[in-house]
Design a protein around this motif. Structure first.
Motif, PDB file in Angstrom:
ATOM      1  N   HIS A 100       2.922  48.694 -24.357  1.00 29.30           N
ATOM      2  CA  HIS A 100       2.796  47.456 -23.190  1.00 29.30           C
ATOM      3  C   HIS A 100       4.517  46.812 -23.347  1.00 29.30           C
ATOM      4  O   HIS A 100       5.621  46.422 -22.257  1.00 29.30           O
ATOM      5  CB  HIS A 100       2.277  46.528 -23.914  1.00 29.30           C
ATOM      6  N   ASP A 101       5.583  46.918 -24.117  1.00 26.53           N
ATOM      7  CA  ASP A 101       6.314  45.922 -24.642  1.00 26.53           C
ATOM      8  C   ASP A 101       7.394  46.945 -24.078  1.00 26.53           C
ATOM      9  O   ASP A 101       8.516  47.005 -23.328  1.00 26.53           O
ATOM     10  CB  ASP A 101       6.591  45.736 -26.462  1.00 26.53           C
ATOM     11  N   ILE A 102       7.327  48.593 -24.285  1.00 27.71           N
ATOM     12  CA  ILE A 102       8.345  49.464 -23.968  1.00 27.71           C
ATOM     13  C   ILE A 102       8.130  49.286 -21.672  1.00 27.71           C
ATOM     14  O   ILE A 102       9.273  49.487 -21.494  1.00 27.71           O
ATOM     15  CB  ILE A 102       7.548  50.617 -24.138  1.00 27.71           C
ATOM     16  N   VAL A 103       6.697  49.285 -22.107  1.00 27.86           N
ATOM     17  CA  VAL A 103       6.161  48.772 -20.292  1.00 27.86           C
ATOM     18  C   VAL A 103       7.242  47.566 -19.238  1.00 27.86           C
ATOM     19  O   VAL A 103       7.795  47.904 -18.935  1.00 27.86           O
ATOM     20  CB  VAL A 103       4.855  49.396 -19.339  1.00 27.86           C
ATOM     21  N   GLU A 104       7.428  46.806 -20.281  1.00 31.66           N
ATOM     22  CA  GLU A 104       7.848  45.267 -20.074  1.00 31.66           C
ATOM     23  C   GLU A 104       9.263  45.326 -19.591  1.00 31.66           C
ATOM     24  O   GLU A 104       9.651  45.058 -18.620  1.00 31.66           O
ATOM     25  CB  GLU A 104       6.963  44.588 -20.457  1.00 31.66           C
ATOM     26  N   THR A 105       9.545  46.397 -20.646  1.00 33.15           N
ATOM     27  CA  THR A 105      11.074  46.264 -21.341  1.00 33.15           C
ATOM     28  C   THR A 105      11.900  47.706 -20.042  1.00 33.15           C
ATOM     29  O   THR A 105      12.447  46.961 -19.073  1.00 33.15           O
ATOM     30  CB  THR A 105      11.507  46.794 -21.972  1.00 33.15           C
ATOM     31  N   MET A 106      11.208  48.165 -19.590  1.00 36.52           N
ATOM     32  CA  MET A 106      11.387  49.334 -18.573  1.00 36.52           C
ATOM     33  C   MET A 106      11.127  48.389 -16.964  1.00 36.52           C
ATOM     34  O   MET A 106      12.074  48.488 -16.120  1.00 36.52           O
ATOM     35  CB  MET A 106      10.790  50.573 -18.013  1.00 36.52           C
ATOM     36  N   ARG A 107      10.366  47.976 -16.933  1.00 40.04           N
ATOM     37  CA  ARG A 107      10.323  47.096 -16.021  1.00 40.04           C
ATOM     38  C   ARG A 107      11.406  46.491 -14.991  1.00 40.04           C
ATOM     39  O   ARG A 107      11.980  46.100 -14.153  1.00 40.04           O
ATOM     40  CB  ARG A 107       8.659  46.493 -15.324  1.00 40.04           C
ATOM     41  N   ASP A 108      11.670  45.357 -16.187  1.00 39.65           N
ATOM     42  CA  ASP A 108      12.919  44.558 -15.870  1.00 39.65           C
ATOM     43  C   ASP A 108      14.017  44.475 -16.379  1.00 39.65           C
ATOM     44  O   ASP A 108      14.916  44.753 -15.732  1.00 39.65           O
ATOM     45  CB  ASP A 108      13.072  43.576 -17.433  1.00 39.65           C
ATOM     46  N   LEU A 109      14.536  45.832 -16.506  1.00 39.83           N
ATOM     47  CA  LEU A 109      15.766  46.890 -16.417  1.00 39.83           C
ATOM     48  C   LEU A 109      15.499  47.633 -15.069  1.00 39.83           C
ATOM     49  O   LEU A 109      17.075  47.312 -13.939  1.00 39.83           O
ATOM     50  CB  LEU A 109      15.666  47.943 -17.455  1.00 39.83           C
ATOM     51  N   ILE A 110      14.698  47.842 -14.519  1.00 33.44           N
ATOM     52  CA  ILE A 110      14.155  48.145 -12.811  1.00 33.44           C
ATOM     53  C   ILE A 110      14.872  47.705 -11.873  1.00 33.44           C
ATOM     54  O   ILE A 110      15.691  47.737 -11.594  1.00 33.44           O
ATOM     55  CB  ILE A 110      13.306  49.032 -12.722  1.00 33.44           C
ATOM     56  N   GLU A 111      14.396  46.255 -12.088  1.00 32.24           N
ATOM     57  CA  GLU A 111      14.213  45.019 -11.605  1.00 32.24           C
ATOM     58  C   GLU A 111      15.694  44.686 -11.314  1.00 32.24           C
ATOM     59  O   GLU A 111      16.402  44.530 -10.533  1.00 32.24           O
ATOM     60  CB  GLU A 111      13.365  44.014 -11.866  1.00 32.24           C
ATOM     61  N   ARG A 112      16.883  44.164 -13.146  1.00 27.65           N
ATOM     62  CA  ARG A 112      18.107  44.095 -12.840  1.00 27.65           C
ATOM     63  C   ARG A 112      18.580  45.234 -11.920  1.00 27.65           C
ATOM     64  O   ARG A 112      19.762  45.234 -10.961  1.00 27.65           O
ATOM     65  CB  ARG A 112      18.252  44.530 -14.162  1.00 27.65           C
ATOM     66  N   PHE A 113      18.602  46.644 -12.082  1.00 26.89           N
ATOM     67  CA  PHE A 113      18.971  47.504 -11.232  1.00 26.89           C
ATOM     68  C   PHE A 113      18.727  46.936  -9.730  1.00 26.89           C
ATOM     69  O   PHE A 113      20.374  47.839  -9.414  1.00 26.89           O
ATOM     70  CB  PHE A 113      18.567  49.065 -12.084  1.00 26.89           C
ATOM     71  N   SER A 114      18.020  46.973  -9.668  1.00 26.47           N
ATOM     72  CA  SER A 114      17.595  47.296  -8.132  1.00 26.47           C
ATOM     73  C   SER A 114      18.253  46.043  -7.731  1.00 26.47           C
ATOM     74  O   SER A 114      18.612  46.085  -6.487  1.00 26.47           O
ATOM     75  CB  SER A 114      16.414  47.260  -8.130  1.00 26.47           C
ATOM     76  N   LYS A 115      18.935  44.588  -8.025  1.00 29.31           N
ATOM     77  CA  LYS A 115      19.280  43.702  -7.917  1.00 29.31           C
ATOM     78  C   LYS A 115      20.785  44.053  -7.892  1.00 29.31           C
ATOM     79  O   LYS A 115      21.531  43.713  -6.527  1.00 29.31           O
ATOM     80  CB  LYS A 115      19.149  42.635  -8.709  1.00 29.31           C
ATOM     81  N   GLU A 116      21.329  44.661  -8.608  1.00 27.75           N
ATOM     82  CA  GLU A 116      22.769  45.284  -9.657  1.00 27.75           C
ATOM     83  C   GLU A 116      22.780  45.632  -7.348  1.00 27.75           C
ATOM     84  O   GLU A 116      24.022  45.749  -6.772  1.00 27.75           O
ATOM     85  CB  GLU A 116      23.216  45.820  -9.933  1.00 27.75           C
ATOM     86  N   GLN A 117      22.109  47.161  -7.473  1.00 29.02           N
ATOM     87  CA  GLN A 117      21.732  47.818  -6.020  1.00 29.02           C
ATOM     88  C   GLN A 117      22.443  46.871  -5.285  1.00 29.02           C
ATOM     89  O   GLN A 117      23.319  47.516  -4.363  1.00 29.02           O
ATOM     90  CB  GLN A 117      20.918  49.125  -5.732  1.00 29.02           C
ATOM     91  N   VAL A 118      21.198  46.135  -4.974  1.00 27.42           N
ATOM     92  CA  VAL A 118      21.581  45.144  -3.351  1.00 27.42           C
ATOM     93  C   VAL A 118      22.465  44.407  -3.628  1.00 27.42           C
ATOM     94  O   VAL A 118      23.412  44.302  -2.604  1.00 27.42           O
ATOM     95  CB  VAL A 118      19.969  44.174  -3.774  1.00 27.42           C
ATOM     96  N   ASN A 119      23.225  44.192  -4.880  1.00 28.50           N
ATOM     97  CA  ASN A 119      24.589  43.629  -4.607  1.00 28.50           C
ATOM     98  C   ASN A 119      25.624  43.889  -4.438  1.00 28.50           C
ATOM     99  O   ASN A 119      26.268  43.806  -3.403  1.00 28.50           O
ATOM    100  CB  ASN A 119      24.929  42.118  -6.190  1.00 28.50           C
ATOM    101  N   TYR A 120      25.902  45.169  -5.163  1.00 33.09           N
ATOM    102  CA  TYR A 120      26.681  46.334  -4.796  1.00 33.09           C
ATOM    103  C   TYR A 120      27.078  46.633  -3.252  1.00 33.09           C
ATOM    104  O   TYR A 120      28.035  46.781  -2.683  1.00 33.09           O
ATOM    105  CB  TYR A 120      26.453  47.533  -5.405  1.00 33.09           C
ATOM    106  N   ASN A 121      25.449  47.209  -2.251  1.00 35.95           N
ATOM    107  CA  ASN A 121      25.658  47.254  -1.717  1.00 35.95           C
ATOM    108  C   ASN A 121      26.393  45.944  -0.626  1.00 35.95           C
ATOM    109  O   ASN A 121      26.402  47.176   0.748  1.00 35.95           O
ATOM    110  CB  ASN A 121      24.182  47.579  -0.858  1.00 35.95           C
ATOM    111  N   LEU A 122      26.158  45.874  -0.584  1.00 37.30           N
ATOM    112  CA  LEU A 122      26.349  44.041  -0.133  1.00 37.30           C
ATOM    113  C   LEU A 122      28.029  43.859  -0.472  1.00 37.30           C
ATOM    114  O   LEU A 122      28.288  43.396   1.289  1.00 37.30           O
ATOM    115  CB  LEU A 122      25.223  42.734   0.033  1.00 37.30           C
ATOM    116  N   GLU A 123      28.018  44.348  -1.211  1.00 38.49           N
ATOM    117  CA  GLU A 123      29.908  43.850  -1.704  1.00 38.49           C
ATOM    118  C   GLU A 123      30.840  45.056  -0.433  1.00 38.49           C
ATOM    119  O   GLU A 123      31.683  44.690   0.309  1.00 38.49           O
ATOM    120  CB  GLU A 123      30.209  42.855  -3.033  1.00 38.49           C
ATOM    121  N   ASN A 124      30.320  45.721  -0.443  1.00 41.95           N
ATOM    122  CA  ASN A 124      30.941  46.848  -0.198  1.00 41.95           C
ATOM    123  C   ASN A 124      30.180  47.202   1.034  1.00 41.95           C
ATOM    124  O   ASN A 124      30.837  48.755   1.984  1.00 41.95           O
ATOM    125  CB  ASN A 124      30.838  48.541  -1.126  1.00 41.95           C
ATOM    126  N   LYS A 125      30.043  46.075   1.965  1.00 43.65           N
ATOM    127  CA  LYS A 125      29.811  46.491   3.764  1.00 43.65           C
ATOM    128  C   LYS A 125      30.947  46.326   3.962  1.00 43.65           C
ATOM    129  O   LYS A 125      31.981  45.691   3.691  1.00 43.65           O
ATOM    130  CB  LYS A 125      28.371  46.312   4.261  1.00 43.65           C
TER     131      LYS A 125
END
Length: 125
Positions: A100-125
């Motif tokens: 359970h803890d592993i899955v939750e940590t992975m989900r949190d990391l993926i969510e953070r990665f996705s947000k960073e990707q969106v921010n990166y894409n917006l900044e580099n348009k």
């Protein structure tokens, strides 16, 4: 390295594919007898893939060796068109106890990665 049909990361990645593409991978693996587990049927593989689609992650207990297990999850974003996944593997009892803890940590990391990707894409348009 493990085959897609024999690994949690492979199952997670296949869960994003169309059923026909999964069947091609299964047929290729069986035709060339690449899998260590030769009795793996297509309905068994699809049952596992559909479970991954439902819960959002793949968990394989004691398949590679009797003492190890692994959990994998795909990232929401592709990297240059390539689907990506993350995985955690280790001693079966430790993975099961902390699943359970592993899955939750992975989900949190993926969510953070996705947000960073969106921010990166917006900044580099």
């Amino acid at each position: 390295m493990r085959l897609m049909t024999d690994s949690s990361t492979g199952l997670a990645l296949m869960a994003r594919m169309k059923d026909r593409a999964i069947e091609k991978i299964w047929r290729f693996t069986n035709y060339y007898k690449l899998s260590e587990n030769n009795s793996y049927s297509l309905p068994e593989l699809m049952r596992e893939v559909n479970w991954v689609r439902k819960v959002g992650y793949a968990y394989i207990a004691k398949r590679a060796t009797p003492v190890t297990s692994s959990i994998a999850m795909t990232l929401d974003e592709d990297l240059f068109g390539i689907p990506m996944a993350i995985g955690v593997g280790g001693m079966a009892d430790r993975i099961a106890k902390n699943q359970h803890d592993i899955v939750e940590t992975m989900r949190d990391l993926i969510e953070r990665f996705s947000k960073e990707q969106v921010n990166y894409n917006l900044e580099n348009k």
